[in-house]
Design a protein around this motif. Structure first.
Motif, PDB file in Angstrom:
ATOM      1  N   GLU A 108      80.704  18.896 -53.542  1.00  0.00           N
ATOM      2  CA  GLU A 108      79.645  19.991 -53.768  1.00  0.00           C
ATOM      3  C   GLU A 108      78.405  19.614 -54.197  1.00  0.00           C
ATOM      4  O   GLU A 108      77.298  20.039 -53.982  1.00  0.00           O
ATOM      5  CB  GLU A 108      80.324  21.035 -54.539  1.00  0.00           C
ATOM      6  CG  GLU A 108      81.325  21.643 -53.923  1.00  0.00           C
ATOM      7  CD  GLU A 108      82.801  21.041 -53.934  1.00  0.00           C
ATOM      8  OE1 GLU A 108      82.805  19.906 -54.548  1.00  0.00           O
ATOM      9  OE2 GLU A 108      83.700  21.533 -53.151  1.00  0.00           O
ATOM     10  N   SER A 130      69.813  28.785 -45.356  1.00  0.00           N
ATOM     11  CA  SER A 130      69.317  29.158 -46.887  1.00  0.00           C
ATOM     12  C   SER A 130      70.025  28.278 -47.708  1.00  0.00           C
ATOM     13  O   SER A 130      71.023  27.510 -47.637  1.00  0.00           O
ATOM     14  CB  SER A 130      69.838  30.694 -46.823  1.00  0.00           C
ATOM     15  OG  SER A 130      71.396  30.620 -46.649  1.00  0.00           O
ATOM     16  N   VAL A 131      69.739  28.471 -49.020  1.00  0.00           N
ATOM     17  CA  VAL A 131      70.180  27.513 -50.076  1.00  0.00           C
ATOM     18  C   VAL A 131      71.773  28.020 -50.198  1.00  0.00           C
ATOM     19  O   VAL A 131      72.540  26.915 -50.403  1.00  0.00           O
ATOM     20  CB  VAL A 131      69.716  27.828 -51.410  1.00  0.00           C
ATOM     21  CG1 VAL A 131      70.271  27.225 -52.471  1.00  0.00           C
ATOM     22  CG2 VAL A 131      68.117  27.477 -51.257  1.00  0.00           C
ATOM     23  N   ARG A 132      72.189  29.119 -50.031  1.00  0.00           N
ATOM     24  CA  ARG A 132      73.700  29.387 -50.070  1.00  0.00           C
ATOM     25  C   ARG A 132      74.380  28.788 -48.746  1.00  0.00           C
ATOM     26  O   ARG A 132      75.419  28.218 -49.015  1.00  0.00           O
ATOM     27  CB  ARG A 132      73.846  30.896 -50.052  1.00  0.00           C
ATOM     28  CG  ARG A 132      75.275  31.490 -50.032  1.00  0.00           C
ATOM     29  CD  ARG A 132      75.449  33.091 -50.187  1.00  0.00           C
ATOM     30  NE  ARG A 132      76.682  33.559 -50.067  1.00  0.00           N
ATOM     31  CZ  ARG A 132      77.124  34.606 -49.885  1.00  0.00           C
ATOM     32  NH1 ARG A 132      76.215  35.408 -49.932  1.00  0.00           N
ATOM     33  NH2 ARG A 132      78.435  34.967 -50.063  1.00  0.00           N
ATOM     34  N   ASP A 133      73.792  28.691 -47.845  1.00  0.00           N
ATOM     35  CA  ASP A 133      74.414  28.130 -46.614  1.00  0.00           C
ATOM     36  C   ASP A 133      74.494  26.730 -46.629  1.00  0.00           C
ATOM     37  O   ASP A 133      75.676  25.924 -46.400  1.00  0.00           O
ATOM     38  CB  ASP A 133      73.761  28.417 -45.441  1.00  0.00           C
ATOM     39  CG  ASP A 133      73.872  29.928 -44.900  1.00  0.00           C
ATOM     40  OD1 ASP A 133      75.032  30.477 -45.343  1.00  0.00           O
ATOM     41  OD2 ASP A 133      72.824  30.525 -44.324  1.00  0.00           O
ATOM     42  N   HIS A 135      74.866  25.193 -49.695  1.00  0.00           N
ATOM     43  CA  HIS A 135      75.843  24.751 -50.486  1.00  0.00           C
ATOM     44  C   HIS A 135      77.272  24.737 -49.985  1.00  0.00           C
ATOM     45  O   HIS A 135      78.084  24.199 -50.415  1.00  0.00           O
ATOM     46  CB  HIS A 135      75.842  25.614 -51.696  1.00  0.00           C
ATOM     47  CG  HIS A 135      74.669  25.427 -52.566  1.00  0.00           C
ATOM     48  ND1 HIS A 135      74.140  26.207 -53.707  1.00  0.00           N
ATOM     49  CD2 HIS A 135      73.812  24.168 -52.606  1.00  0.00           C
ATOM     50  CE1 HIS A 135      73.234  25.515 -54.303  1.00  0.00           C
ATOM     51  NE2 HIS A 135      72.798  24.463 -53.768  1.00  0.00           N
ATOM     52  N   ARG A 136      77.350  25.865 -48.961  1.00  0.00           N
ATOM     53  CA  ARG A 136      78.804  26.017 -48.344  1.00  0.00           C
ATOM     54  C   ARG A 136      79.068  24.937 -47.338  1.00  0.00           C
ATOM     55  O   ARG A 136      80.159  24.563 -47.233  1.00  0.00           O
ATOM     56  CB  ARG A 136      78.776  27.419 -47.832  1.00  0.00           C
ATOM     57  CG  ARG A 136      79.850  27.626 -47.229  1.00  0.00           C
ATOM     58  CD  ARG A 136      79.871  29.326 -46.779  1.00  0.00           C
ATOM     59  NE  ARG A 136      78.799  29.664 -45.998  1.00  0.00           N
ATOM     60  CZ  ARG A 136      78.694  29.570 -44.487  1.00  0.00           C
ATOM     61  NH1 ARG A 136      79.972  29.235 -43.932  1.00  0.00           N
ATOM     62  NH2 ARG A 136      78.004  29.937 -43.813  1.00  0.00           N
TER      63      ARG A 136
END
Length: 237
Positions: A108, A130-133, A135-136
């Motif tokens: 991660e 995006s930042v969320r994508d 991180h995923r």
């Protein structure tokens, strides 16, 4: 708080002759009250010892106590046990907690994988994540890199052959990272030393006997007989 023993104000004289008030805080009010009671009793004893004794009273003016009835009995006054001395607690200094150890690097928190995902928009503007994508999708990309895939190979696998209509780029990238994941590298096997192969069979030029040698010629016995013949002395011709 002062009445319940949490605070205490004391007047003290400094070295230069000034009177100052010192405020002391306590964590145990019961110990503070016991100490105050003990100090008050000690001060009363000191005052009693310093005061002069009273003059003997005039027996004529001293009233005679009335006689008590025979059946009345005086019970001894109960003696209150003295409280055990309590040590005054010194103020404790709270130690600062030690800094936490550095977190181990996991999938991660993989900067190369995150940077690879963030730079995909340079190949195709539709791959702006995006930042969320990011991180995923960082752990799957880190798995590719751990299995020996180069960043360029991961980039080609994610950007080659994109459809004309791309509505969900993060879902497409997650699908490719899962289905096209390369196998792990095989463990390196120890090197096996090469075996020594025997020399091929040859036919002796002198006795036609088979023997092993790298090149054709005479066998060992024929070479020995030829050497012995060369060493014998030759007679007069």
């Amino acid at each position: 708080m002062e009445a319940y023993g949490y605070l205490e104000r004391v007047r003290q004289r400094t070295d230069d002759g000034r009177m100052v008030t010192v405020t002391i805080s306590y964590n145990n009010p019961a110990a503070t009250r016991a100490r105050r009671a003990r100090e008050t009793a000690e001060q009363a004893k000191r005052r009693t010892a310093v005061e002069p004794p009273c003059s003997s009273p005039d027996p004529a003016r001293t009233p005679t106590p009335a006689p008590k009835p025979p059946h009345a009995r005086t019970s001894p006054r109960p003696v209150r046990p003295e409280a055990p001395p309590v040590r005054a607690e010194t103020p404790r200094v709270r130690a600062e907690p030690a800094p936490p150890p550095p977190e181990p690097r996991t999938r991660e928190h993989h900067p190369p994988a995150a940077a690879l995902l963030a730079n995909l928009r340079q190949d195709d503007p539709r791959l702006l994540l995006s930042v969320r994508d990011i991180h995923r999708l960082t752990p799957p990309v880190a798995a590719w890199l751990e299995r020996g895939a180069s960043p360029e190979a991961v980039r080609r696998a994610l950007t080659t052959g994109l459809p004309d209509t791309l509505r969900h780029p993060a879902a497409l990238l997650a699908h490719r990272l899962t289905d096209l994941l390369p196998p792990p590298l095989p463990a390196a096997s120890p090197a096996v030393p090469p075996r020594d192969h025997p020399s091929p069979l040859q036919t002796c030029d002198g006795c036609d006997r088979a023997f092993r040698a790298p090149t054709p010629g005479r066998c060992r016995d024929c070479r020995r007989r030829a050497t012995a013949a060369e060493c014998l002395p030759t007679g007069p011709g």
